[in-house]
Design an enzyme around this catalytic site. Structure first.
Site, PDB file in Angstrom:
ATOM      1  N   LYS A 329      32.486  52.973  52.596  1.00  0.00           N
ATOM      2  CA  LYS A 329      33.664  52.173  52.947  1.00  0.00           C
ATOM      3  C   LYS A 329      34.946  52.879  52.498  1.00  0.00           C
ATOM      4  CE  LYS A 329      34.028  47.912  51.037  1.00  0.00           C
ATOM      5  NZ  LYS A 329      35.317  47.660  50.377  1.00  0.00           N
ATOM      6  N   SER A 330      34.959  53.352  51.265  1.00  0.00           N
ATOM      7  CA  SER A 330      36.183  53.996  50.754  1.00  0.00           C
ATOM      8  C   SER A 330      36.542  55.220  51.584  1.00  0.00           C
ATOM      9  CB  SER A 330      35.971  54.430  49.299  1.00  0.00           C
ATOM     10  OG  SER A 330      35.793  53.305  48.481  1.00  0.00           O
ATOM     11  N   ARG A 430      44.542  37.924  45.792  1.00  0.00           N
ATOM     12  CA  ARG A 430      44.327  39.082  44.924  1.00  0.00           C
ATOM     13  C   ARG A 430      45.646  39.694  44.445  1.00  0.00           C
ATOM     14  NH1 ARG A 430      39.573  42.627  47.233  1.00  0.00           N
ATOM     15  NH2 ARG A 430      39.750  43.468  45.136  1.00  0.00           N
ATOM     16  N   GLN A 477      42.316  52.307  43.771  1.00  0.00           N
ATOM     17  CA  GLN A 477      43.225  51.833  44.816  1.00  0.00           C
ATOM     18  C   GLN A 477      44.673  52.067  44.408  1.00  0.00           C
ATOM     19  OE1 GLN A 477      42.102  47.774  45.679  1.00  0.00           O
ATOM     20  NE2 GLN A 477      40.220  48.410  46.710  1.00  0.00           N
ATOM     21  N   ASP A 623      31.739  48.419  41.788  1.00  0.00           N
ATOM     22  CA  ASP A 623      31.350  47.502  42.866  1.00  0.00           C
ATOM     23  C   ASP A 623      29.878  47.101  42.799  1.00  0.00           C
ATOM     24  OD1 ASP A 623      33.882  47.481  43.919  1.00  0.00           O
ATOM     25  OD2 ASP A 623      33.503  49.112  45.330  1.00  0.00           O
ATOM     26  N   LYS A 650      38.086  40.879  41.942  1.00  0.00           N
ATOM     27  CA  LYS A 650      37.540  41.486  43.163  1.00  0.00           C
ATOM     28  C   LYS A 650      37.558  40.431  44.279  1.00  0.00           C
ATOM     29  CE  LYS A 650      36.812  45.573  41.550  1.00  0.00           C
ATOM     30  NZ  LYS A 650      37.612  46.683  42.035  1.00  0.00           N
ATOM     31  N   ARG A 654      33.792  37.982  40.144  1.00  0.00           N
ATOM     32  CA  ARG A 654      32.367  38.338  40.191  1.00  0.00           C
ATOM     33  C   ARG A 654      31.617  38.017  38.907  1.00  0.00           C
ATOM     34  NH1 ARG A 654      32.830  43.827  43.936  1.00  0.00           N
ATOM     35  NH2 ARG A 654      32.873  42.663  45.902  1.00  0.00           N
ATOM     36  N   ARG A 695      29.306  41.179  48.416  1.00  0.00           N
ATOM     37  CA  ARG A 695      28.345  41.773  47.468  1.00  0.00           C
ATOM     38  C   ARG A 695      27.557  40.712  46.707  1.00  0.00           C
ATOM     39  NH1 ARG A 695      29.478  46.931  48.482  1.00  0.00           N
ATOM     40  NH2 ARG A 695      31.649  47.608  48.520  1.00  0.00           N
TER      41      ARG A 695
HETATM   42  C1  S3P Z   1      38.104  51.172  46.089  1.00  0.00           C
HETATM   43  C2  S3P Z   1      38.393  51.059  44.756  1.00  0.00           C
HETATM   44  C3  S3P Z   1      37.835  50.005  43.904  1.00  0.00           C
HETATM   45  C4  S3P Z   1      36.654  49.308  44.578  1.00  0.00           C
HETATM   46  C5  S3P Z   1      36.906  48.990  46.011  1.00  0.00           C
HETATM   47  C6  S3P Z   1      37.199  50.250  46.787  1.00  0.00           C
HETATM   48  C7  S3P Z   1      38.727  52.257  46.855  1.00  0.00           C
HETATM   49  O1  S3P Z   1      38.836  49.023  43.685  1.00  0.00           O
HETATM   50  O2  S3P Z   1      36.335  48.134  43.884  1.00  0.00           O
HETATM   51  O3  S3P Z   1      35.779  48.368  46.595  1.00  0.00           O
HETATM   52  O4  S3P Z   1      38.279  52.531  47.983  1.00  0.00           O
HETATM   53  O5  S3P Z   1      39.662  52.892  46.335  1.00  0.00           O
HETATM   54  P1  S3P Z   1      39.849  49.129  42.405  1.00  0.00           P
HETATM   55  O6  S3P Z   1      40.735  50.264  42.660  1.00  0.00           O
HETATM   56  O7  S3P Z   1      40.588  47.813  42.450  1.00  0.00           O
HETATM   57  O8  S3P Z   1      38.965  49.263  41.246  1.00  0.00           O
END
Ligand code: S3P
Length: 742
Positions: A329-330, A430, A477, A623, A650, A654, A695
């Site tokens: 996904k990232s 969020r 992020q 995650d 999240k 969670r 999740r």
């Molecule tokens: C992600 C960073 C993580 C993760 C999210 C995807 C990303 O979040 O939990 O599912 O793609 O950079 P955080 O940066 O809030 O930890």
């Protein structure tokens, strides 16, 4: 068939004009039995005769005054240009307390005609428009069910009597219609665009082709496209002639806009500009899919289901086989972002076709980037360069996706145009100050909703300045957001993280030829470089693989191979933690693909034991904790997690949501402010709630392998955000989970 309905509430309904719409309304009302009698009025004797014979009305009247005297409701269903004369005639009569309403396809002209005829608009007149026409016409086509699941738009005015409005609203609902209220002008504009323009196009296309010398040839070879497109040219010419004259202003406006678009397309064909053509066609195709869904009511159904899509996970089972879980996904998010900002065409393979990554894709389409696909994980992005994005037509809706919102905000604060970012109920809760505050320090103008929540309002046209930023939390992020802003900020932007987090942005920037310096926990970019298009192969998502790593570990007798999983060291905390608990996981066929390490993971069932999870592993498995908690529940002894307060913000909280669910299944799970304490033991059956968190839903599906009774998991629709075919893959390898009732 004559239905014997419930006792009537009103004495008489009069329907003037017994065509398809008037006849269907009369017939439907008659069957509902709300009126003592339904009386029809029509100039045509044959229509009157048929209306009685077909049971559309109880009787007909030839004299308007006699029909209307003492009526409760008078429905005007005559052709729209006949409305004016009819209203003048009605204004001469004593209508008592009768409520007047109509079904005209344009509303402005009817309202003006009523105003003129009655010297001021009568309070008991409720203008309406059922959107339920068809190419059929006449009373013989009348059906009582015509309006079921169709929209009816009422356009009340300021002086409209609320009781009259409520009554007409109710009558339509009785017929199964979806009633909406709208302003008159708005109605006319919307209908000009969605109904009147397409009819005009269909009529002209057929006429234009029919006039040509070779018309016979054309029609003989006219295939599905022509037939489909021109179906509505079979509609009633007189009625449509009326509509265009009645809704003149709005039709002209929408026609002019369309003509501009058509000219642009002509120019593109003339100039051989395939890029422009592809842009129009790809955007149109997605838009069409979207509204087909709405038309088929799948959008409504999805929305209704999104609260109660239930997974039923039956106890027991073991896993075997080999699978490839969907793309990371990232990395999928970032491939769209950097591909769009690159010069040239970027090809992506293995793209995750989940709702989150698709939200990012759609956002860039909305900003003018031509993106083909996704088709079986392949996406082709026609990059526009760092300065080529265009203002989107409206707010960018990012669904459930925090990654889209936070990373995009970094890019968008540096654009020349304003943007608004919105999301679903979960995303709207969020925290966004973690990006808004540092971005403001760089010179961005960005507003959040109350308490730093979405929506984000971003003011474009700002000159950003690079800075050094020490992140207060370990968040990829936030880091990525600031690095992306740094591509546009004067000088250098350096971001230091308190602990290592996923570094896909840094790796991919380099893959696109953009220099990034990494020194310990600090990543630095400077503006002034370019991104060059690239080829990206997205590995399978370790966060999705994690459900199967735990599943095969806890289900006795299991052995499973997970192919082509991304094992970037900033993501492998889940493997390290499971191994510390005694899991049997082997990495095979390790290789590097497009700057990211991948491997096949072989996992066999093992006896797990409880551990104190090392805090430095928390960001590397951020995650995967929901499913790791399931592993802990199946382990012997106690597992303690600390330093994971980020889990509370999240897609759901969670820590709390998992603790609640585990407790409901009889597991001893005690939440703490920054973690959880879980004592392994038996897992029972029961009901759990995922709170819309993908999740959580998947984690409790995995828990069923060791449960003693079925687990019902509520609120599972969002599994589609990250793992669209989860149920299929899960049941293929031996997890007994399915949508309840399927
Ligand atoms: C992600 C960073 C993580 C993760 C999210 C995807 C990303 O979040 O939990 O599912 O793609 O950079 P955080 O940066 O809030 O930890």
């Amino acid at each position: 068939m004559h239905l014997q309905p419930a006792a009537p509430i009103f004495a008489r309904l009069v329907v003037i004009g017994l065509g398809l719409i008037g006849g269907s309304f009369a017939k439907g009302m008659r069957e509902k039995g709300l009126f003592g009698e339904v009386v029809g009025v029509d100039l045509d004797a044959e229509s009157r005769r048929l209306a009685v014979e077909l049971g559309v009305v109880d009787r007909c009247e030839t004299d308007l005054a006699a029909a209307c005297r003492g009526a409760d409701v008078i429905q005007l269903a005559v052709p729209i240009l006949a409305m004016e004369k009819l209203l003048v005639a009605l204004a001469q009569l004593d209508l008592g307390k009768a409520v007047l309403t109509d079904v005209g396809s344009a509303k402005g002209n009817v309202v003006r005609a009523a105003q003129a005829a009655f010297a001021g608009l009568p309070a008991r007149f409720v203008p309406g428009h059922p959107i339920a026409g068809s190419e059929q016409s006449g009373v013989e086509a009348a059906q009582s069910g015509l309006f079921r699941r169709h929209k009816v738009i009422l356009t009340p005015l300021q002086g409209t009597d609320p009781d009259a409005l409520a009554l007409i609203d109710r009558l339509w609902r009785e017929l199964g219609a979806d009633v909406e209220h709208m302003q008159v002008e708005h109605h006319d504009q919307v209908l000009a665009a969605t109904s009147h323009l397409p009819h005009l196009l269909a009529f002209t296309l057929v006429d234009s082709l029919a006039k040509r010398g070779e018309n016979l040839e054309i029609f003989r070879y006219a295939a599905g496209g022509f037939r489909d497109f021109t179906r509505i040219a079979g509609s009633d010419p007189v009625m449509w002639h009326d509509i265009f004259l009645a809704n003149r202003e709005a039709v002209l406006h929408t026609l002019d806009t369309f003509r501009d678009d058509l000219d642009a397309l002509r120019q593109a064909v003339d100039a051989g500009d395939g890029h422009q053509l592809l842009g129009v066609f790809t955007r149109a195709r997605v838009a069409r899919e979207h509204f087909s869904k709405i038309l088929a009511r799948r959008a409504y159904v999805d929305a209704m289901h999104s609260n109660d899509l239930i997974y039923l996970a039956n106890p027991g089972g073991s896993l075997s086989g080999r699978i490839r879980v969907p793309g990371d996904k990232s990395i999928s998010h970032r491939s769209i972002m950097l591909g769009s900002l690159a010069d040239g065409i970027t090809e992506v393979e293995g793209f995750l076709e989940g709702e989150d990554a698709l939200a990012t894709l759609q956002a860039f389409r909305d900003m003018g980037v031509v993106i083909e696909g996704p088709h079986h994980g392949r996406v082709t992005i026609h990059g526009v360069g760092l300065h080529g994005l265009q203002p989107p037509p409206g707010p960018l809706y990012l669904g459930n996706s925090g990654t889209s919102m936070r990373l995009l905000s970094g890019l968008l604060v540096a654009q020349s145009f304003d943007t608004t970012l919105t999301g679903d109920a979960s995303l709207s809760k969020r925290p966004m100050n973690r990006v808004a505050k540092p971005l403001r320090e760089m010179g961005a103008v960005i507003d959040t909703g109350p308490e730093g929540r979405p929506p984000l309002q971003i003011k474009g046209g700002q000159q950003l300045t690079g800075m050094r930023y020490d992140m207060p939390m370990a968040s990829a992020q936030v880091k990525s957001c600031l690095l992306l802003a740094g591509l546009y900020a004067a000088g250098e932007t350096a971001v230091t993280e308190p602990a290592p987090t996923r570094d896909h942005t840094e790796r991919m920037l380099r893959g696109f030829g953009y220099p990034v310096a990494v020194d310990g926990n600090t990543a630095t970019v400077e503006s002034g470089h370019k991104l060059a298009a690239s080829h990206i192969e997205v590995p399978a998502d370790i966060s999705s693989a994690a459900f199967f790593l735990v599943a095969a570990s806890i289900a006795e007798g299991s052995e499973l191979l997970l192919e082509h999983v991304g094992i970037n060291p900033t993501r492998t905390g889940v493997i390290d933690i499971l191994k510390l608990m005694g899991a049997d996981i082997g990495l095979e066929n390790q290789r590097e693909v497009g700057g990211e390490p991948v491997a096949d993971l072989r996992v066999r069932a093992a006896k797990l034991k409880g551990i104190d999870i090392p805090e430095e592993l928390v960001p590397l498995a951020i995650d995967e904790f929901p499913v790791l908690f399931v592993a802990a529940a199946c382990a012997e002894g106690r597992t303690v997690l600390r330093g994971a307060e980020e889990l509370r913000v999240k897609e759901s909280d969670r820590i709390q949501v998992m603790a609640d669910g585990l407790q409901a299944l009889g597991v001893k799970a005690e939440p703490t402010p920054d973690g959880i304490i879980i004592d392994g033991g038996a897992i029972g059956g029961g009901e759990v709630w995922s709170h819309g968190d993908h999740r959580i839903a998947m984690s409790f599906s995995v828990a069923s392998l060791r449960a003693t009774a079925p687990i019902r998991i509520h609120d599972c629709a969002n599994v589609a955000t990250s793992f669209p075919n989860f149920l299929g893959l899960a049941s293929n390898v031996g997890i007994r989970v399915a949508e309840e009732g399927k």
